[in-house]
Design an enzyme around this catalytic site. Structure first.
Site, PDB file in Angstrom:
ATOM      1  N   GLU A  77      27.092 -18.279 -58.049  1.00  0.00           N
ATOM      2  CA  GLU A  77      27.897 -19.492 -57.929  1.00  0.00           C
ATOM      3  C   GLU A  77      27.181 -20.774 -58.321  1.00  0.00           C
ATOM      4  OE1 GLU A  77      31.044 -19.496 -57.250  1.00  0.00           O
ATOM      5  OE2 GLU A  77      31.265 -17.383 -56.708  1.00  0.00           O
ATOM      6  N   SER A 336      37.653   3.133   3.355  1.00  0.00           N
ATOM      7  CA  SER A 336      36.387   3.416   4.059  1.00  0.00           C
ATOM      8  C   SER A 336      35.160   2.976   3.278  1.00  0.00           C
ATOM      9  CB  SER A 336      36.293   4.918   4.350  1.00  0.00           C
ATOM     10  OG  SER A 336      37.313   5.331   5.233  1.00  0.00           O
TER      11      SER A 336
END
Length: 651
Positions: A77, A336
């Site tokens: 680029e 429990s």
């Protein structure tokens, strides 16, 4: 000299003007507002959350991608990116000449900095837009370093559909972070940014492959980061034809942490990605054997630091309304599962010791008549065995002698305050899960038993250890943990202390456990709280708990053992106390009653309403026949004059 001075003043005025214009019209950086990424303790991605609007955009810096990707990008680029001030006059001149000669735009002449400016502020492709891009590029170069400008491009470059940035592209197209991309994968992402919709590999795989191969053939050699052998191997690699799902481990915790995070944040947690993935897979597998609409939640933490290593908030499908709930924070009845803490507090207070004989017999505490889960009774049994068998009568009796408010206060100090209905007061059913708690709080409560009684909350974010609060159970925690060390039914790792719990009606099934290093908890139920017929903690949650401990790291994990109890604990346990009757007991008229005491120095004297009973004073029991209905005061005295007593009613 006068002309030179005017030139200097002119340049200075121009510089001031440019500076003022830059400050008056700064570049718009709002598009950099990205989604949130949640990482594990090693920096590995757990989950990603999209940016506003459902766009998958994640901050990406040059350090996040391999060097060959950056080199390939610059070669493709903007070969002179490292040298120009944001605008490349040679590239612009070439683009203008090609435009004039061909009568159309052949190349744009845009530098990577100009592309970054366009990605920040998208505009129609016109000459006016190009002029603005040039000015913005100069601004970006003045404000940011070259690597920071590359970071803008890497964060915003389109990758097809709702994907922006190479981090999002790497996760979506290859299922991993960009730092792990090879040459073929890097080339595809760089090429994809040029024409994201035309080159989408899930829709146009041939076009995507052609663009990738062109990038490899013409740009990778110039980048100098990819060898010829690597390039040839990359050219033979197929392109992906479908998107991967974005990372979404620990979705409930990730959403919780992201709510208060800044856009683009990377949140490092205490979780371990491998263990988290294993826990989620285990939950999904176990749910196949459960009823429809059941969910499973899990928490695994290290005892010493209280750092959470894995958290499954509820595997019901996070897309559904119920699945959005984090069930590790849902208030549920523990059944429990809190009994170990009750026994530890009773041992700590000297109300009982592990070897103390307690009665598991039918008994009414006022209007409250608890029963065991099995609906039968075992008679006299040690406190340790009563805990192992999760018997209800001994637990309620211990709470009655200990004091309900004392127990509720201790739970609060330990970080698990009992949640009661509005206006309700703590009462004896608290021993059997008569108040709400959460999975996270229960796991922290069990961690206390493995950490010499020290209370501390679980944490999901790393940081300096918080100051430890007051030690809640300095003497009894290890004893209770040792009592709970039992083999898992059906086999499993050794040396794990565990306990199960089932709430009334089968709404909640629990299994919690700890070894010398880790603590874990599993909850099973429906998110809406409706019962599941036949649900028990032992049947639904315990197998998952055993599987979790089998998957924990093999780093030092010596089995738990009952450690020697300090003398002060034994002395406290030897104090005189009346075991039967309990305060407030209600007895039926007819037949003898056996009064029982523990502790104290013999001989003992039993009295009813101040009158001594005839019995063998070396024994800790005495028989008494109530003369009729009414209220009575029972007292026992030892050789040192210490007294213990209780009031009861006969009817």
């Amino acid at each position: 000299m006068r002309r030179a001075g005017r030139l200097v003043l002119g340049i200075g005025a121009l510089a001031v003007g440019v500076f003022a214009l830059d400050r008056a019209l700064p570049p718009d950086l709002s598009r950099l507002h990205s989604g949130v990424e949640v990482l594990d303790r090693h920096g590995r991605t757990l989950s990603t959350l999209p940016a506003p609007g459902g766009i998958w955009r994640l901050p990406t810096a040059t350090a996040d991608v391999p060097p060959h990707l950056v080199a390939m990008l610059v070669a493709a680029e903007d070969a002179r990116f490292r040298w120009h001030p944001g605008v490349d006059p040679l590239a612009l001149t070439r683009a203008a000449f090609q435009w004039v000669r061909a009568g159309r735009i052949v190349s744009g002449g845009s530098t990577l900095t100009m592309q970054a400016a366009r990605l920040l502020e998208p505009r129609p492709r016109t000459l006016r837009s190009k002029a603005i891009e040039i000015l913005r590029a100069l601004q970006l170069e003045a404000r940011f370093s070259k690597d920071e400008i590359l970071g803008i491009w890497l964060t915003l470059a389109p990758q097809g559909g709702n994907l922006e940035g190479l981090r999002a592209g790497a996760f979506a197209w290859f299922g991993r972070a960009p730092g792990q991309l090879d040459a073929a994968e890097s080339a595809l992402l760089v090429a994809l940014a040029r024409r994201p919709e035309a080159l989408r590999p899930d829709r146009h795989p041939e076009a995507a492959r052609a663009a990738r191969d062109a990038m490899l053939r013409h740009r990778a050699p110039g980048a100098g980061q990819v060898s010829p052998a690597e390039r040839e191997l990359a050219l033979e690699t197929p392109v992906p034809t479908a998107r991967h799902p974005m990372p979404r481990l620990a979705p409930h915790l990730s959403r919780q942490l992201a709510r208060n995070a800044a856009p683009g944040a990377r949140i490092v947690t205490t979780l371990d990605r491998d263990l988290q993935r294993a826990a989620e897979a285990l939950a999904e597998d176990r749910l196949l054997a459960l009823s429809d609409h059941a969910a499973m939640a899990m928490v695994v933490a290290e005892i010493e630091t209280r750092e959470i290593r894995a958290l499954v908030g509820g595997s019901f499908g996070v897309e559904t309304r119920a699945g959005m709930l984090d069930l590790t924070r849902a208030v549920r009845s523990p059944g429990s599962a809190q009994k170990p803490f009750l026994y530890a507090l009773a041992f700590e207070a000297g109300v009982a010791r592990p070897e103390t004989l307690v009665a598991d017999l039918p008994f009414r505490f006022g209007s409250y008549a608890p029963e065991n889960f099995s609906r039968d009774f075992v008679g006299r049994i040690t406190a340790a065995d009563a805990l192992r068998q999760s018997l209800n009568l001994p637990a309620v009796a211990l709470l009655s002698e200990l004091g309900v408010l004392r127990y509720a206060t201790a739970l609060k100090l330990a970080g698990s305050p009992p949640r009661l209905a509005r206006g309700a007061e703590p009462s004896l059913p608290l021993a059997l899960g008569g108040a709400g708690t959460t999975l996270r709080e229960l796991v922290a409560l069990y961690a206390l038993l493995g950490d010499a009684g020290r209370a501390a909350p679980l944490v999901a974010l790393p940081g300096p250890p918080a100051e430890r609060p007051e030690v809640v159970l300095p003497r009894a925690a290890a004893a209770v943990a040792g009592i709970m060390v039992n083999p898992f039914p059906g086999g499993g790792p050794q040396g794990v202390a565990w306990k199960t719990g089932t709430s009334w009606g089968g709404r909640d099934g629990w299994a919690l456990g700890l070894d010398a290093r880790h603590v874990a908890g599993v909850w099973v139920g429906r998110p809406d709280g409706t019962p599941i017929p036949g649900l028990t903690g032992r049947g639904a949650a315990l197998p998952a708990l055993a599987a979790i401990f089998a998957r924990l790291p093999a780093a030092p994990r010596q089995p738990l053992a009952v450690r020697a109890t300090p003398r002060p604990f034994a002395e406290a346990a030897d104090r005189l106390r009346l075991l039967f009757p309990m305060p407030g007991a209600v007895l039926a008229e007819g037949g003898p009653v056996t009064l029982r005491a523990a502790g104290g120095r013999r001989p003992l004297v039993f009295l009813v309403d101040g009158a001594p009973l005839d019995h063998h004073r070396a024994r800790r029991e005495a028989a008494w026949v109530p003369p009729g209905p009414g209220f009575y005061r029972v007292t026992v005295l030892d050789a040192d004059g210490v007294a213990a007593g209780a009031e009861l009613r006969v009817r």
